[in-house]
Design an enzyme around this catalytic site. Structure first.
Site, mmCIF file in Angstrom:
data_model
loop_
_atom_site.group_PDB
_atom_site.id
_atom_site.type_symbol
_atom_site.label_atom_id
_atom_site.label_comp_id
_atom_site.label_asym_id
_atom_site.label_seq_id
_atom_site.Cartn_x
_atom_site.Cartn_y
_atom_site.Cartn_z
ATOM 1 N N ARG A 31 38.933 37.430 44.987
ATOM 2 C CA ARG A 31 39.285 37.073 43.607
ATOM 3 C C ARG A 31 40.266 38.147 43.160
ATOM 4 O O ARG A 31 39.880 39.268 42.851
ATOM 5 C CB ARG A 31 38.068 37.137 42.678
ATOM 6 C CG ARG A 31 37.126 36.002 42.822
ATOM 7 C CD ARG A 31 36.139 35.910 41.680
ATOM 8 N NE ARG A 31 35.072 35.004 42.032
ATOM 9 C CZ ARG A 31 35.170 33.692 42.017
ATOM 10 N NH1 ARG A 31 36.289 33.123 41.634
ATOM 11 N NH2 ARG A 31 34.149 32.940 42.358
ATOM 12 N N CYS A 66 28.931 25.462 36.808
ATOM 13 C CA CYS A 66 29.509 24.432 35.947
ATOM 14 C C CYS A 66 30.893 24.825 35.464
ATOM 15 O O CYS A 66 31.657 24.018 35.024
ATOM 16 C CB CYS A 66 28.606 24.112 34.767
ATOM 17 S SG CYS A 66 28.559 25.368 33.488
#
Lengths: 199, 179
Positions: free
Chosen positions: A139, A68
């Site tokens: 990342r 989310c």
């Protein structure tokens, strides 16, 4: 919004997708390679446009990670902190410009997402953060100082969002404002945030 | 403003904490009331508190992801408004127990159900009386290196392991030295 695995199926699958190979990011004091990438389907953005102000480059594997919130959403919340310190934030992944546009709209992102799309991963390669096996970038974070040099770089395990950028960006600010600063950053150093002007 | 010393540790002067502040193990959580992962971890935190008892000091700070969670900011402010009426933890648990109903009307109902002045609470939320406090929590999280929600710091070190009972208990049982 998770930073590591939870019991959810999609996120577990997402984590498993990526190999554990690591690449070495460009180290501090290197000249940050300039690039020109699509920031929207019909606009381009170059790193050199930001010469004179610090830039935080946030490489990430892909839009639409099954959580989310995610690395880009996290930085979106922190954006004011970066802007207050005079820095710009840019996200880069190998997704195309239309994908970025939809993702940015969905997550209400207020900073540019650049498409390292063609040649695929070219910029990630030049910064030393391309995962050849997976075809996506790590990342990874780079703080580029106003002179266009890498001040700091950091590669995070792909399942862990890097929360470090603000901490080390503040350190950049300390070193820039303190002319006597000769310290080299070491991994366990903590910046003295009380030295930073501002609320 | 939270000082550098307390970015990753409970601040006795300002934080909401359970347990004694000088307990040997400090667990600090940065959380968002509308984040489902924060909701999922609540029973785990409760069980940890039950098992560690007096050895644990647990503190909570707000880290609302307002762009993806539209009610998170007001929910956090409602918790602070409840704190003004000495009911922070009761409201904190109520909010996590009702994550799918965090609109202003619901916040007022929760205040009433807790025996608080709902008018006062909602007025404070709508006027942003506690927005600065939420912002201070958020900024301290940014500086501390919060990388998602929930984000836990165990004795000042960010925990990046799995958010399940056993891994957390293991990390809490062997806390790193405070840096």
């Amino acid at each position: 919004m998770p930073s590591t695995s939870t019991k959810s199926e999609p996120e577990h699958a997402y984590k498993e997708m990526y190999s554990k190979s690591r690449r070495s990011a460009l180290p501090p004091k290197t000249e940050a390679p300039d690039f020109t990438l699509r920031s929207t389907p019909d606009q381009w953005l170059s790193l050199s446009e930001f010469r004179g102000q610090p830039v935080v480059l946030a490489f990430y594997p892909a839009d639409w990670s099954p959580v989310c919130g995610d690395q880009m959403a996290l930085y979106n919340e922190m954006l004011k902190e970066f802007h207050d310190l005079g820095a710009e934030l840019i996200g880069i992944s190998v997704d195309g410009a239309w994908c970025h546009a939809a993702f940015a709209r969905d997550r209400k992102l207020h900073f540019p997402l650049l498409a390292d799309f063609e040649p695929k991963g070219d910029i990630a390669r030049r910064y030393g953060v391309y995962r050849y096996k997976d075809g996506v970038s790590e990342r990874a974070l780079f703080v580029i100082d106003a002179d266009g040099k890498v001040y700091w770089s950091f590669v995070s395990p792909v399942g862990v969002n890097p929360g470090e950028p603000m901490e080390f960006f503040l350190r950049w600010r300390i070193c820039k404002t303190n002319k006597q600063c000769r310290q080299r950053w070491r991994p366990n150093d903590q910046p003295n945030v009380s030295q930073i002007a501002g609320p | 403003m939270i000082s550098r010393m307390y970015l990753k540790l409970p601040d006795p002067e300002r934080d909401h904490f359970q347990g004694t502040i000088d307990a040997p193990i400090a667990l600090l959580e940065y959380g968002d009331y509308e984040c489902p992962f924060c909701g999922e971890v609540q029973p785990i935190v409760k069980e940890i508190q039950r098992r560690l008892g007096d050895d644990l000091c647990f503190a909570f700070r707000h880290f609302p992801l307002t762009n993806v969670h539209p009610h998170a900011e007001h929910a956090a402010e409602a918790a602070e408004a409840a704190a003004e009426q000495s009911s922070f933890w009761a409201m904190h648990e109520t909010l996590f127990a009702n994550q799918d109903a965090l609109d202003d009307e619901a916040l007022a109902e929760y205040a009433a159900a807790l025996g608080l002045s709902e008018v006062r609470l909602i007025q404070e939320v709508i006027s942003g009386a506690h927005a600065k406090r939420i912002q201070e929590d958020f900024r301290s999280g940014v500086r501390a290196g919060v990388n998602g929600t929930p984000c836990f710091f165990i004795n000042g070190q960010r925990y990046d392991g799995e958010r399940a009972l056993e891994p957390l208990l293991a990390a809490l049982s062997y806390p790193a030295t405070i840096t």
